[in-house]
Scaffold this motif. Structure first.
Motif, mmCIF file in Angstrom:
data_model
loop_
_atom_site.group_PDB
_atom_site.id
_atom_site.type_symbol
_atom_site.label_atom_id
_atom_site.label_comp_id
_atom_site.label_asym_id
_atom_site.label_seq_id
_atom_site.Cartn_x
_atom_site.Cartn_y
_atom_site.Cartn_z
ATOM 1 N N ALA A 194 0.932 -1.155 0.011
ATOM 2 C CA ALA A 194 0.002 -0.075 -0.080
ATOM 3 C C ALA A 194 0.673 0.900 0.035
ATOM 4 C CB ALA A 194 -0.806 0.041 1.298
ATOM 5 N N LEU A 195 1.969 1.220 0.705
ATOM 6 C CA LEU A 195 2.889 2.297 0.761
ATOM 7 C C LEU A 195 3.479 2.921 -0.661
ATOM 8 C CD1 LEU A 195 4.656 1.773 4.097
ATOM 9 C CD2 LEU A 195 3.374 3.652 3.520
ATOM 10 N N HIS A 196 3.817 1.424 -1.309
ATOM 11 C CA HIS A 196 4.246 1.894 -2.555
ATOM 12 C C HIS A 196 3.214 2.491 -3.543
ATOM 13 C CE1 HIS A 196 8.378 -0.253 -2.768
ATOM 14 N NE2 HIS A 196 7.553 -0.589 -1.754
ATOM 15 N N GLY A 197 2.007 1.932 -3.453
ATOM 16 C CA GLY A 197 0.895 2.664 -4.326
ATOM 17 C C GLY A 197 0.621 4.031 -4.094
ATOM 18 N N LEU A 198 0.719 4.362 -2.783
ATOM 19 C CA LEU A 198 0.466 5.801 -2.246
ATOM 20 C C LEU A 198 1.783 6.710 -2.669
ATOM 21 C CD1 LEU A 198 -0.919 8.054 -0.748
ATOM 22 C CD2 LEU A 198 0.342 7.238 1.323
ATOM 23 N N PHE A 199 2.817 6.489 -2.442
ATOM 24 C CA PHE A 199 4.027 7.279 -2.461
ATOM 25 C C PHE A 199 4.377 7.439 -4.045
ATOM 26 C CE2 PHE A 199 3.941 6.867 2.052
ATOM 27 C CZ PHE A 199 4.033 8.241 2.321
ATOM 28 N N ASP A 200 4.134 6.051 -4.736
ATOM 29 C CA ASP A 200 4.676 6.336 -6.286
ATOM 30 C C ASP A 200 3.524 7.422 -7.056
ATOM 31 O OD1 ASP A 200 6.691 4.444 -6.276
ATOM 32 O OD2 ASP A 200 5.316 2.956 -6.756
ATOM 33 N N CYS A 201 2.248 7.442 -6.273
ATOM 34 C CA CYS A 201 1.508 8.420 -6.891
ATOM 35 C C CYS A 201 1.587 9.629 -6.433
ATOM 36 C CB CYS A 201 -0.077 8.192 -6.620
ATOM 37 S SG CYS A 201 -0.510 6.675 -7.625
ATOM 38 N N LEU A 202 2.041 10.024 -5.241
ATOM 39 C CA LEU A 202 2.364 11.086 -4.455
ATOM 40 C C LEU A 202 3.255 12.043 -5.257
ATOM 41 C CD1 LEU A 202 1.703 13.483 -2.609
ATOM 42 C CD2 LEU A 202 2.933 12.045 -0.775
ATOM 43 N N ARG A 203 4.409 11.071 -5.483
ATOM 44 C CA ARG A 203 5.589 11.420 -6.426
ATOM 45 C C ARG A 203 5.398 12.479 -7.610
ATOM 46 N NH1 ARG A 203 7.905 6.995 -7.168
ATOM 47 N NH2 ARG A 203 9.156 6.733 -5.297
ATOM 48 N N LEU A 204 4.437 11.745 -8.469
ATOM 49 C CA LEU A 204 4.125 12.323 -9.420
ATOM 50 C C LEU A 204 3.420 14.016 -9.398
ATOM 51 C CD1 LEU A 204 2.436 9.532 -11.445
ATOM 52 C CD2 LEU A 204 4.673 10.446 -11.831
ATOM 53 N N GLU A 205 2.525 13.800 -8.017
ATOM 54 C CA GLU A 205 1.888 14.995 -7.869
ATOM 55 C C GLU A 205 2.796 16.248 -7.026
ATOM 56 O OE1 GLU A 205 -1.189 14.097 -4.900
ATOM 57 O OE2 GLU A 205 -2.035 12.461 -6.262
ATOM 58 N N VAL A 206 3.775 15.844 -6.819
ATOM 59 C CA VAL A 206 4.672 16.973 -5.912
ATOM 60 C C VAL A 206 5.847 17.116 -6.603
ATOM 61 C CG1 VAL A 206 3.665 16.259 -3.659
ATOM 62 C CG2 VAL A 206 5.800 15.230 -4.162
ATOM 63 N N ALA A 207 6.331 16.390 -7.686
ATOM 64 C CA ALA A 207 7.538 16.620 -8.373
ATOM 65 C C ALA A 207 7.807 18.045 -8.892
ATOM 66 C CB ALA A 207 7.705 15.459 -9.384
ATOM 67 N N GLU A 208 6.813 18.627 -9.545
ATOM 68 C CA GLU A 208 6.873 19.670 -10.122
ATOM 69 C C GLU A 208 6.890 21.045 -9.060
ATOM 70 O OE1 GLU A 208 3.795 20.594 -13.112
ATOM 71 O OE2 GLU A 208 4.740 19.014 -14.468
ATOM 72 N N GLN A 209 6.722 20.622 -7.850
ATOM 73 C CA GLN A 209 6.785 21.640 -6.917
ATOM 74 C C GLN A 209 8.129 21.519 -5.886
ATOM 75 O OE1 GLN A 209 2.854 19.816 -5.732
ATOM 76 N NE2 GLN A 209 2.440 22.029 -4.720
ATOM 77 N N GLY A 210 9.043 20.649 -6.517
ATOM 78 C CA GLY A 210 10.209 20.666 -6.109
ATOM 79 C C GLY A 210 10.461 19.497 -4.572
ATOM 80 N N VAL A 211 9.698 18.845 -4.648
ATOM 81 C CA VAL A 211 9.441 17.782 -3.471
ATOM 82 C C VAL A 211 10.066 16.473 -4.032
ATOM 83 C CG1 VAL A 211 8.314 16.647 -1.703
ATOM 84 C CG2 VAL A 211 7.941 19.030 -2.103
ATOM 85 N N ASP A 212 11.130 15.604 -3.362
ATOM 86 C CA ASP A 212 11.387 14.383 -3.634
ATOM 87 C C ASP A 212 10.671 13.536 -2.798
ATOM 88 O OD1 ASP A 212 13.326 14.650 -6.092
ATOM 89 O OD2 ASP A 212 14.106 16.217 -4.840
ATOM 90 N N VAL A 213 10.568 12.167 -3.326
ATOM 91 C CA VAL A 213 10.081 11.203 -2.371
ATOM 92 C C VAL A 213 10.594 9.857 -2.608
ATOM 93 C CG1 VAL A 213 7.852 9.543 -2.394
ATOM 94 C CG2 VAL A 213 7.486 12.023 -2.859
ATOM 95 N N MET A 214 11.253 9.315 -1.646
ATOM 96 C CA MET A 214 11.976 8.086 -1.693
ATOM 97 C C MET A 214 11.433 6.999 -0.961
ATOM 98 S SD MET A 214 16.096 7.520 -0.967
ATOM 99 C CE MET A 214 16.046 8.023 0.772
ATOM 100 N N LEU A 215 11.145 5.791 -1.549
ATOM 101 C CA LEU A 215 10.700 4.577 -0.728
ATOM 102 C C LEU A 215 12.116 3.767 -0.714
ATOM 103 C CD1 LEU A 215 7.634 3.762 -2.912
ATOM 104 C CD2 LEU A 215 7.514 3.879 -0.325
ATOM 105 N N VAL A 216 12.357 3.324 0.556
ATOM 106 C CA VAL A 216 13.424 2.372 1.063
ATOM 107 C C VAL A 216 12.904 0.963 1.277
ATOM 108 C CG1 VAL A 216 15.091 2.190 2.595
ATOM 109 C CG2 VAL A 216 14.356 4.569 2.119
ATOM 110 N N CYS A 217 13.827 0.242 0.791
ATOM 111 C CA CYS A 217 13.219 -1.448 0.841
ATOM 112 C C CYS A 217 14.592 -2.182 1.555
ATOM 113 C CB CYS A 217 12.748 -1.930 -0.306
ATOM 114 S SG CYS A 217 11.278 -1.302 -1.449
ATOM 115 N N PRO A 218 14.840 -2.062 2.927
ATOM 116 C CA PRO A 218 15.596 -2.855 3.366
ATOM 117 C C PRO A 218 15.331 -4.077 3.147
ATOM 118 C CG PRO A 218 14.787 -1.171 4.892
ATOM 119 C CD PRO A 218 13.621 -1.276 3.585
ATOM 120 N N GLY A 219 16.458 -5.143 3.474
ATOM 121 C CA GLY A 219 16.161 -6.415 3.569
ATOM 122 C C GLY A 219 16.065 -6.718 5.284
ATOM 123 N N PHE A 220 16.391 -7.964 5.635
ATOM 124 C CA PHE A 220 16.484 -8.367 6.924
ATOM 125 C C PHE A 220 17.433 -7.794 7.617
ATOM 126 C CE2 PHE A 220 14.325 -11.848 4.665
ATOM 127 C CZ PHE A 220 13.174 -11.893 5.144
#
Length: 276
Positions: A167-193
Motif C-alpha cells: 500500500a505504501l508503494h501505491g500511495l507514494f509512487d502516486c504522490l511523487r507524480l503530484e509533488v515533483a513539479e513543486q520541487g519535492v522528492d519522494v524516496m521509498l526505502v526497501c531494506p532486507g532483513f
C-alpha cells in the motif's frame, strides 16, 4: 551500490522528522542526521526514551525535540506536527519509519491485528505525510518512507505486513507524480532483513507479543549500515533505495520463478516445516 558522499552542510540546520525514532533504524537515522547538523524532531511512544535521545542528540551540538505520539492517531499526529512547526518554523524532511509486524498465518490472525498493522504502517505514514506536506512543499523538501523487501516479494506469515508495504508503494509512487513539479522528492526505502527490535516485538495472531521471534538463516544487515545508506540516498534525492541482503539472483528468481522464490524464503526462515 551507494556512492559515499557528504556535501558539507547539506542538511545543516534542516529540520528532519523521524517516526519510530527510539530504536533500530529510526534511532540510527536520528543520530546520522544529527551528526550532519540537522535539527531532529523525534516521534515515538515512550517519552522517557525520547528524553534520553534528545539529551544525546543535543550533546552532538544540534537541536532536538522528542514528542510522544501514536502515528495511528491522526488527531495526535496533527497536534504534534503543529508543535514541530511552531518550534522549528517548518519541516524539510519527513522520514516515515514507524512500523510493526506480525508472525501468524492469515487464517489464524484476528482482524484487529491486521487492522493495527495497517493503521501503524500505512495510515501512520498517511497521517504524518498529510500533516508535514504543506511545510515540505513550501521548503521543497523530501519525503522518505520505509518499505521493505516485502514491498516487492511475499514473506511467510506476514500477510498483513506485506499488504501494508504494498500500500505504501501505491500511495507514494502516486504522490511523487503530484509533488515533483513543486520541487519535492519522494524516496521509498526497501531494506532486507535487518537486526532491529521489529521482529522481537511482533504481534501474534491473537494480538499478543510473539515470545519466539523468527530467525533469519543468513546475514542480517545492521541498523547503522541501513541508516547510512538512507542518508546517502537522501543526499542524492533518490526515488527508490533497495537495500536487500537477498542477493540479486534471489530477486531475479522471484520475478521469473515466484514459486521457487517462495521455497527459498521458507528455507531461509526458521522452522521451515511447521514454521510460525
Amino acid at each position: 551500490m551507494i556512492t559515499m558522499t557528504n556535501p558539507m552542510g547539506h542538511f545543516r540546520n534542516k529540520v528532519v522528522v523521524v517516526t519510530g525514532a527510539c530504536a533500530g533504524i529510526g534511532r540510527q537515522l536520528c543520530l546520522r542526521f544529527a551528526k550532519a547538523g540537522a535539527w531532529v524532531a523525534m516521534l515515538d511512544l515512550n517519552q522517557d526514551e525520547l528524553d534520553t535521545m534528545v539529551n544525546h542528540l543535543e550533546s552532538l551540538n544540534t537541536q532536538a525535540l522528542g514528542l510522544k505520539c501514536d502515528v495511528a492517531d491522526y488527531q495526535s499526529v496533527h497536534e504534534v506536527f503543529n508543535r514541530i512547526v511552531d518550534h522549528f518554523s517548518g519541516i524539510d524532511v519527513l522520514i516515515n519509519n514507524a512500523g510493526i509486524t506480525h508472525h501468524s498465518a492469515f487464517a489464524d490472525t484476528d482482524i484487529q491485528v491486521l487492522r493495527r498493522v495497517m493503521e501503524v504502517n500505512y495510515f501512520g505514514a498517511v497521517h504524518c505525510t498529510k500533516a508535514a506536506l504543506p511545510s515540505i512543499l513550501e521548503r521543497h523538501g523530501q519525503l522518505i518512507t520505509m518499505s521493505s523487501v516485502s514491498g516487492y516479494a511475499p514473506l511467510w506469515h506476514r500477510s498483513g505486513y506485506n499488504a501494508s508495504k504494498h500500500a505504501l508503494h501505491g500511495l507514494f509512487d502516486c504522490l511523487r507524480l503530484e509533488v515533483a513539479e513543486q520541487g519535492v522528492d519522494v524516496m521509498l526505502v526497501c531494506p532486507g532483513f535487518t537486526a532491529t527490535d521489529l521482529n522481537r516485538n511482533a504481534l501474534q495472531g491473537d494480538g499478543g507479543i510473539d515470545a519466539n521471534p523468527f530467525s533469519w538463516q543468513g546475514q542480517l544487515s545492521s541498523a547503522v549500515d541501513v541508516a547510512e545508506a538512507i542518508y546517502q540516498g537522501a543526499l542524492q534525492r533518490k526515488r527508490l533505495l533497495v537495500l536487500s541482503n537477498l542477493n540479486k539472483s534471489a530477486r531475479v528468481l522471484y520475478r521469473l520463478f515466484p514459486s521457487l522464490f517462495e521455497r527459498y524464503i521458507a528455507l531461509k526462515m526458521s522452522g521451515v516445516n511447521g514454521q510460525r
